[in-house]
Scaffold this motif. Structure first.
Motif, short mmCIF file in Angstrom:
data_model
loop_
_atom_site.label_atom_id
_atom_site.label_comp_id
_atom_site.label_asym_id
_atom_site.label_seq_id
_atom_site.Cartn_x
_atom_site.Cartn_y
_atom_site.Cartn_z
N ILE A 218 0.84 -1.20 0.00
CA ILE A 218 0.00 0.00 0.00
C ILE A 218 0.87 1.25 0.00
O ILE A 218 0.59 2.23 -0.72
CB ILE A 218 -0.95 -0.03 1.20
CG1 ILE A 218 -1.98 -1.15 1.03
CG2 ILE A 218 -1.66 1.31 1.37
CD1 ILE A 218 -2.89 -1.34 2.22
N MET A 219 1.94 1.25 0.78
CA MET A 219 2.84 2.40 0.81
C MET A 219 3.55 2.59 -0.52
O MET A 219 3.67 3.72 -1.02
CB MET A 219 3.87 2.23 1.93
CG MET A 219 3.31 2.40 3.33
SD MET A 219 2.76 4.09 3.63
CE MET A 219 4.30 4.97 3.48
N VAL A 220 4.00 1.51 -1.12
CA VAL A 220 4.69 1.61 -2.41
C VAL A 220 3.71 2.07 -3.50
O VAL A 220 4.07 2.86 -4.39
CB VAL A 220 5.34 0.26 -2.78
CG1 VAL A 220 5.88 0.28 -4.21
CG2 VAL A 220 6.47 -0.06 -1.81
N ALA A 221 2.47 1.61 -3.43
CA ALA A 221 1.47 2.04 -4.41
C ALA A 221 1.22 3.55 -4.30
O ALA A 221 1.14 4.25 -5.31
CB ALA A 221 0.17 1.27 -4.22
N GLY A 222 1.10 4.03 -3.07
CA GLY A 222 0.86 5.47 -2.90
C GLY A 222 2.07 6.31 -3.19
O GLY A 222 1.95 7.47 -3.62
N ARG A 223 3.26 5.76 -3.01
CA ARG A 223 4.48 6.55 -3.17
C ARG A 223 5.08 6.39 -4.57
O ARG A 223 5.32 7.37 -5.27
CB ARG A 223 5.49 6.12 -2.11
CG ARG A 223 6.75 6.95 -2.07
CD ARG A 223 7.69 6.47 -0.99
NE ARG A 223 8.92 7.24 -0.99
CZ ARG A 223 9.94 7.00 -1.80
NH1 ARG A 223 9.86 6.00 -2.66
NH2 ARG A 223 11.03 7.76 -1.77
N SER A 224 5.31 5.15 -4.98
CA SER A 224 5.99 4.91 -6.26
C SER A 224 5.01 4.73 -7.42
O SER A 224 5.28 5.18 -8.53
CB SER A 224 6.89 3.67 -6.15
OG SER A 224 7.86 3.85 -5.14
#
Length: 374
Positions: A218-224
């Motif tokens: 979820i963090m990678v989806a929102g960030r990268s």
């Protein structure tokens, strides 16, 4: 000085209908209250005489034409310029009826069904586009395997830094705090049964099997993922992608593959890193609130956490990375017209990636339970 527009009504004996004679200047600056006065005239007019008009513009021509249509009368005394303007403001015969200013009112049931149908069509279209995009990714991968010299190592390494190294801080902090929350809430609930020691089981199995890799995705989806969509979208908007095709460079190989490969390779590493930090956070909370020493915590972890929990997280991570990379690049390549489209596609990439990650996580949970990895 230009004379202000005025009008007079002259009674005509031959037909009985009065003649409307306009004079002065029929320009927007000189009309004043003339339109309101003409609208207030009580009866029909037999003809409109504009021979005394000194100057007329488009607004005046439209006023004369609309009056002639209202009273179904003819226009007299128009010179060449006035007649040209009057002809220009007439609606075309091919224009059809004027468009409706308000949409037709639908019943609530029909409106709800219409929205559900529209959302379903959008979802099916997006799913079909992603399946086609997956095929394009596989073709580009095979092409790079056959021609390794075309592989862009510098771009991949740079994406490793953006997706992985730069995210270590925020992912580590998030995972550490999640471990603390799991341990604290688990201890509160288990204390009622005198089973506080099972908090170690909860922290170890939940973070390694599910939350570590899921929260990282979820963090990678929102960030990268959002960065992928915005970067490729701006390149599409400035026609850099078209320029790459013109000079013979494949956008799939130059833009898409390095980003997808970086997400696929870095997700298992980030997921393992997040799980370790979450376990450290849980152990820290257990040492404070439950007075479980770190040595006892680690020993208990080795006893209750099976190795296949770690493998489950590591198997899911690259699949999540593939979904995130594909969603970001796919939405970025869909940008067409303006800068607002970049924002909309970036938002769609994040929402789409998170939704698909959660759906796949549920599928993996059922699958691994079915094969006996419980």
């Amino acid at each position: 000085m230009t004379e202000v527009a005025a009008f007079t009504l002259e009674q005509r004996e031959e037909s009985g209908a009065p003649l409307l004679r306009l004079s002065g200047s029929l320009s927007i600056a000189c009309l004043g209250e003339l339109p309101n006065a003409l609208e207030a005239l009580p009866g029909p007019v037999g003809a409109i005489d504009i021979g005394g008009i000194e100057h007329i513009d488009t607004i005046g021509a439209w006023l004369v034409y609309s009056l002639s249509q209202k009273w179904a009368c003819e226009i007299r005394g128009a010179d060449a310029d006035a007649q040209r303007l009057i002809d220009a403001v007439k609606p075309s015969a091919d224009a059809g009826p004027p468009p409706a200013l308000h949409a037709d009112k639908l019943s609530p049931a029909i409106r709800i069904l219409d929205q559900i149908g529209g959302a379903t069509m959008v979802a099916l279209t997006t799913l079909g586009g992603l399946v086609g995009f997956l095929g394009a990714v596989m073709i580009a991968s095979w092409s790079l395997i056959r021609h390794p010299s075309r592989f862009r190592w510098n771009a991949v390494i740079q994406r490793f830094e953006v997706v992985g190294v730069s995210a270590l801080g925020i992912i580590g902090l998030m995972s550490f705090l999640i471990g603390i929350v799991i341990a604290q809430q688990g201890a509160v609930q288990l204390r009622a049964f005198g089973m506080e020691i099972l908090t170690v089981n909860l922290v170890g199995r939940l973070t390694l099997r599910e939350l570590g890799v899921l929260m990282t995705a979820i963090m990678v989806a929102g960030r990268s993922g959002s960065a992928f969509a915005a970067q490729i979208g701006m390149m599409k908007l400035t026609e850099e992608v078209d320029a790459m095709r013109t000079i013979g460079v494949s956008p799939m190989e130059a833009l898409v593959m390095p980003r997808i490969m970086a997400a696929v390779v870095m997700m298992p590493l980030l997921g393992f890193y997040a799980s370790v930090l979450a376990i450290i956070g849980g152990g820290f909370m257990c040492a404070i609130s439950l007075e479980i020493p770190p040595v006892t915590f680690v020993q208990r972890l080795r006893e209750v956490v099976p190795l296949h929990d770690l493998w489950i997280g590591l198997i899911k991570a690259p699949v999540f990375g593939l979904i995130i990379g594909m969603s970001g690049c796919y939405q970025g390549l869909l940008v067409k017209s303006n800068a607002e489209e970049v924002g909309l596609r970036t938002t769609a990439a994040v929402v789409q990636a998170i939704f698909m990650v959660i759906v796949l996580d549920a599928f993996f949970a059922v699958f691994f339970t079915w094969v006996g990895w419980t």
